[in-house]
Motif scaffolding. Structure first.
Motif, PDB file in Angstrom:
ATOM      1  N   GLN A   1      25.376  -3.777  15.698  1.00 48.21           N
ATOM      2  CA  GLN A   1      24.978  -5.011  15.017  1.00 48.21           C
ATOM      3  C   GLN A   1      23.320  -4.620  14.494  1.00 48.21           C
ATOM      4  OE1 GLN A   1      24.666  -8.447  17.486  1.00 48.21           O
ATOM      5  NE2 GLN A   1      23.649  -9.658  16.032  1.00 48.21           N
ATOM      6  N   PRO A   2      23.090  -5.069  13.191  1.00 45.94           N
ATOM      7  CA  PRO A   2      21.921  -4.948  12.589  1.00 45.94           C
ATOM      8  C   PRO A   2      20.684  -5.601  13.400  1.00 45.94           C
ATOM      9  CG  PRO A   2      22.995  -6.217  11.032  1.00 45.94           C
ATOM     10  CD  PRO A   2      23.936  -5.699  12.110  1.00 45.94           C
ATOM     11  N   PRO A   3      19.718  -5.128  13.373  1.00 44.44           N
ATOM     12  CA  PRO A   3      18.426  -5.857  14.306  1.00 44.44           C
ATOM     13  C   PRO A   3      18.188  -7.122  13.401  1.00 44.44           C
ATOM     14  CG  PRO A   3      17.549  -3.909  13.070  1.00 44.44           C
ATOM     15  CD  PRO A   3      19.063  -3.959  12.859  1.00 44.44           C
ATOM     16  N   ALA A   4      17.713  -8.215  14.087  1.00 42.45           N
ATOM     17  CA  ALA A   4      17.228  -9.404  13.615  1.00 42.45           C
ATOM     18  C   ALA A   4      15.887  -9.200  13.210  1.00 42.45           C
ATOM     19  CB  ALA A   4      17.558 -10.443  14.865  1.00 42.45           C
ATOM     20  N   ALA A   5      15.707  -8.854  12.021  1.00 44.30           N
ATOM     21  CA  ALA A   5      14.290  -8.762  11.484  1.00 44.30           C
ATOM     22  C   ALA A   5      14.183  -9.737  10.213  1.00 44.30           C
ATOM     23  CB  ALA A   5      14.114  -7.267  11.082  1.00 44.30           C
ATOM     24  N   GLU A   6      12.868 -10.193   9.889  1.00 41.85           N
ATOM     25  CA  GLU A   6      12.652 -10.972   8.994  1.00 41.85           C
ATOM     26  C   GLU A   6      12.437 -10.047   7.681  1.00 41.85           C
ATOM     27  OE1 GLU A   6       8.868 -13.687   7.289  1.00 41.85           O
ATOM     28  OE2 GLU A   6       9.225 -13.545   9.270  1.00 41.85           O
ATOM     29  N   LEU A   7      13.182 -10.197   6.596  1.00 41.15           N
ATOM     30  CA  LEU A   7      13.339  -9.526   5.579  1.00 41.15           C
ATOM     31  C   LEU A   7      12.073 -10.092   4.523  1.00 41.15           C
ATOM     32  CD1 LEU A   7      17.104  -8.798   4.626  1.00 41.15           C
ATOM     33  CD2 LEU A   7      15.193  -7.399   5.707  1.00 41.15           C
ATOM     34  N   ARG A   8      11.148  -9.073   4.060  1.00 42.96           N
ATOM     35  CA  ARG A   8      10.057  -9.439   3.186  1.00 42.96           C
ATOM     36  C   ARG A   8      10.266  -8.744   1.906  1.00 42.96           C
ATOM     37  NH1 ARG A   8       5.173  -7.999   6.353  1.00 42.96           N
ATOM     38  NH2 ARG A   8       6.502  -7.566   8.252  1.00 42.96           N
ATOM     39  N   THR A   9      10.047  -9.463   0.765  1.00 45.21           N
ATOM     40  CA  THR A   9       9.810  -8.592  -0.448  1.00 45.21           C
ATOM     41  C   THR A   9       8.700  -8.128  -0.583  1.00 45.21           C
ATOM     42  OG1 THR A   9       8.897 -10.548  -1.827  1.00 45.21           O
ATOM     43  CG2 THR A   9      11.470 -10.375  -1.672  1.00 45.21           C
ATOM     44  N   ALA A  10       8.708  -6.760  -1.312  1.00 48.72           N
ATOM     45  CA  ALA A  10       7.504  -6.030  -1.745  1.00 48.72           C
ATOM     46  C   ALA A  10       6.582  -6.639  -2.378  1.00 48.72           C
ATOM     47  CB  ALA A  10       8.008  -4.561  -1.908  1.00 48.72           C
ATOM     48  N   PRO A  11       5.208  -6.526  -2.136  1.00 43.45           N
ATOM     49  CA  PRO A  11       4.551  -7.043  -3.170  1.00 43.45           C
ATOM     50  C   PRO A  11       4.648  -6.595  -4.405  1.00 43.45           C
ATOM     51  CG  PRO A  11       3.270  -6.072  -1.521  1.00 43.45           C
ATOM     52  CD  PRO A  11       4.556  -5.720  -1.074  1.00 43.45           C
ATOM     53  N   THR A  12       4.461  -7.165  -5.531  1.00 45.08           N
ATOM     54  CA  THR A  12       4.425  -6.601  -7.098  1.00 45.08           C
ATOM     55  C   THR A  12       2.813  -5.934  -7.230  1.00 45.08           C
ATOM     56  OG1 THR A  12       4.065  -8.699  -7.805  1.00 45.08           O
ATOM     57  CG2 THR A  12       6.340  -8.177  -7.841  1.00 45.08           C
ATOM     58  N   ALA A  13       3.101  -4.956  -8.065  1.00 47.55           N
ATOM     59  CA  ALA A  13       1.617  -4.567  -8.397  1.00 47.55           C
ATOM     60  C   ALA A  13       0.961  -5.244  -9.396  1.00 47.55           C
ATOM     61  CB  ALA A  13       1.735  -3.073  -9.022  1.00 47.55           C
ATOM     62  N   ASP A  14      -0.451  -5.546  -9.442  1.00 45.97           N
ATOM     63  CA  ASP A  14      -1.109  -6.154 -10.500  1.00 45.97           C
ATOM     64  C   ASP A  14      -0.850  -5.269 -11.561  1.00 45.97           C
ATOM     65  OD1 ASP A  14      -2.774  -7.568 -11.976  1.00 45.97           O
ATOM     66  OD2 ASP A  14      -4.530  -7.205 -10.829  1.00 45.97           O
ATOM     67  N   GLN A  15      -0.095  -5.656 -12.848  1.00 47.43           N
ATOM     68  CA  GLN A  15       0.113  -4.869 -14.077  1.00 47.43           C
ATOM     69  C   GLN A  15      -1.085  -4.852 -14.796  1.00 47.43           C
ATOM     70  OE1 GLN A  15       2.953  -3.424 -14.274  1.00 47.43           O
ATOM     71  NE2 GLN A  15       3.730  -4.184 -12.307  1.00 47.43           N
ATOM     72  N   ASN A  16      -2.170  -5.714 -14.655  1.00 51.49           N
ATOM     73  CA  ASN A  16      -3.299  -5.625 -15.361  1.00 51.49           C
ATOM     74  C   ASN A  16      -4.313  -4.436 -14.741  1.00 51.49           C
ATOM     75  OD1 ASN A  16      -2.667  -7.649 -17.031  1.00 51.49           O
ATOM     76  ND2 ASN A  16      -3.606  -9.155 -15.618  1.00 51.49           N
ATOM     77  N   LEU A  17      -4.172  -4.022 -13.471  1.00 48.30           N
ATOM     78  CA  LEU A  17      -4.739  -3.013 -12.886  1.00 48.30           C
ATOM     79  C   LEU A  17      -4.093  -1.699 -13.185  1.00 48.30           C
ATOM     80  CD1 LEU A  17      -6.927  -2.434 -10.785  1.00 48.30           C
ATOM     81  CD2 LEU A  17      -5.616  -2.575  -9.083  1.00 48.30           C
ATOM     82  N   ARG A  18      -4.938  -0.840 -14.101  1.00 47.97           N
ATOM     83  CA  ARG A  18      -4.539   0.527 -14.272  1.00 47.97           C
ATOM     84  C   ARG A  18      -5.596   1.547 -13.625  1.00 47.97           C
ATOM     85  NH1 ARG A  18      -1.171   1.510 -18.583  1.00 47.97           N
ATOM     86  NH2 ARG A  18      -2.169   3.213 -19.329  1.00 47.97           N
ATOM     87  N   LEU A  19      -5.162   2.212 -12.785  1.00 43.96           N
ATOM     88  CA  LEU A  19      -6.151   3.236 -12.050  1.00 43.96           C
ATOM     89  C   LEU A  19      -5.720   4.487 -12.332  1.00 43.96           C
ATOM     90  CD1 LEU A  19      -5.410   1.880  -8.261  1.00 43.96           C
ATOM     91  CD2 LEU A  19      -7.266   1.696  -9.926  1.00 43.96           C
ATOM     92  N   TYR A  20      -6.749   5.401 -12.140  1.00 43.75           N
ATOM     93  CA  TYR A  20      -6.657   6.786 -12.527  1.00 43.75           C
ATOM     94  C   TYR A  20      -6.049   7.489 -11.057  1.00 43.75           C
ATOM     95  CZ  TYR A  20      -9.268   6.107 -16.515  1.00 43.75           C
ATOM     96  OH  TYR A  20     -10.056   5.806 -17.907  1.00 43.75           O
ATOM     97  N   SER A  21      -5.166   8.161 -11.075  1.00 44.76           N
ATOM     98  CA  SER A  21      -4.729   8.923  -9.940  1.00 44.76           C
ATOM     99  C   SER A  21      -5.741  10.003  -9.275  1.00 44.76           C
ATOM    100  CB  SER A  21      -3.169   9.653 -10.274  1.00 44.76           C
ATOM    101  OG  SER A  21      -3.265  10.600 -11.170  1.00 44.76           O
ATOM    102  N   VAL A  22      -5.501  10.493  -8.087  1.00 43.56           N
ATOM    103  CA  VAL A  22      -6.213  11.590  -7.556  1.00 43.56           C
ATOM    104  C   VAL A  22      -6.056  12.668  -8.384  1.00 43.56           C
ATOM    105  CG1 VAL A  22      -6.521  12.836  -5.326  1.00 43.56           C
ATOM    106  CG2 VAL A  22      -6.264  10.369  -5.324  1.00 43.56           C
ATOM    107  N   ALA A  23      -4.901  12.963  -8.791  1.00 46.68           N
ATOM    108  CA  ALA A  23      -4.663  14.159  -9.542  1.00 46.68           C
ATOM    109  C   ALA A  23      -5.671  14.129 -10.715  1.00 46.68           C
ATOM    110  CB  ALA A  23      -3.245  14.399  -9.815  1.00 46.68           C
ATOM    111  N   ALA A  24      -5.717  12.944 -11.372  1.00 47.81           N
ATOM    112  CA  ALA A  24      -6.270  12.687 -12.387  1.00 47.81           C
ATOM    113  C   ALA A  24      -7.937  12.957 -12.183  1.00 47.81           C
ATOM    114  CB  ALA A  24      -6.508  11.347 -13.192  1.00 47.81           C
TER     115      ALA A  24
END
Length: 152
Positions: free
Chosen positions: A8-31
């Motif tokens: 039986q699957p565990p009884a856990a509350e499922l949450r949706t992942a937060p959506t990213a702020d589409q206005n926030l454009r970051l530079y990666s660490v590789a950049a």
């Protein structure tokens, strides 16, 4: 027999992942690493400060610029005083490693979360172009200083 079903699957509350702020454009660490490779720690400091501004941490920008200028001056002075037979990689790798480590310390988890949530990043082509402008500006400053010293 009052046994629980092991399948039986565990009884856990499922949450949706937060959506990213589409206005926030970051530079990666590789950049940050790429910019430091092309345009020295000065370019790396510029991109780190841009990320900090985007994340609402403007108070830390002066410290980042101090770090970038300090690393640049230290590597430049070391280049003048160390023997000429030392390979250039000795001056490049510490800058790249230092600025990458500094970026990870300042906002590494936030950039990872931004990427996990599908947030947009600025193109590495833009990073390369701006970093090249930093390199050209620094070369022009060195050329002007060399010409001024040569004229005396």
């Amino acid at each position: 027999m009052d046994h629980e079903n092991p399948f039986q699957p565990p009884a856990a509350e499922l949450r949706t992942a937060p959506t990213a702020d589409q206005n926030l454009r970051l530079y990666s660490v590789a950049a940050i690493g790429l910019s430091t490779f092309i345009g020295t720690s000065m370019a790396g400091a510029y991109f780190i400060s841009q990320n900090l501004k985007a994340l609402g941490r403007e108070a830390e920008v002066k410290k980042v610029w101090g770090m970038g200028i300090g690393v640049f001056l230290a590597m430049t002075l070391a280049g003048f005083f160390l023997p000429e037979n030392i390979p250039a990689v000795v001056f490049i790798l510490p800058q790249i490693y230092g600025m990458n480590a500094y970026a990870r310390q300042l906002f590494g988890p936030q950039v990872i979360e931004h990427k996990t949530n599908g947030g947009p990043f600025v193109s590495l082509w833009r990073v390369a172009g701006i970093s090249l402008l930093f390199a050209l500006a620094l070369a022009a400053v060195f050329l002007i200083v060399a010409l001024l010293i040569g004229l005396e």
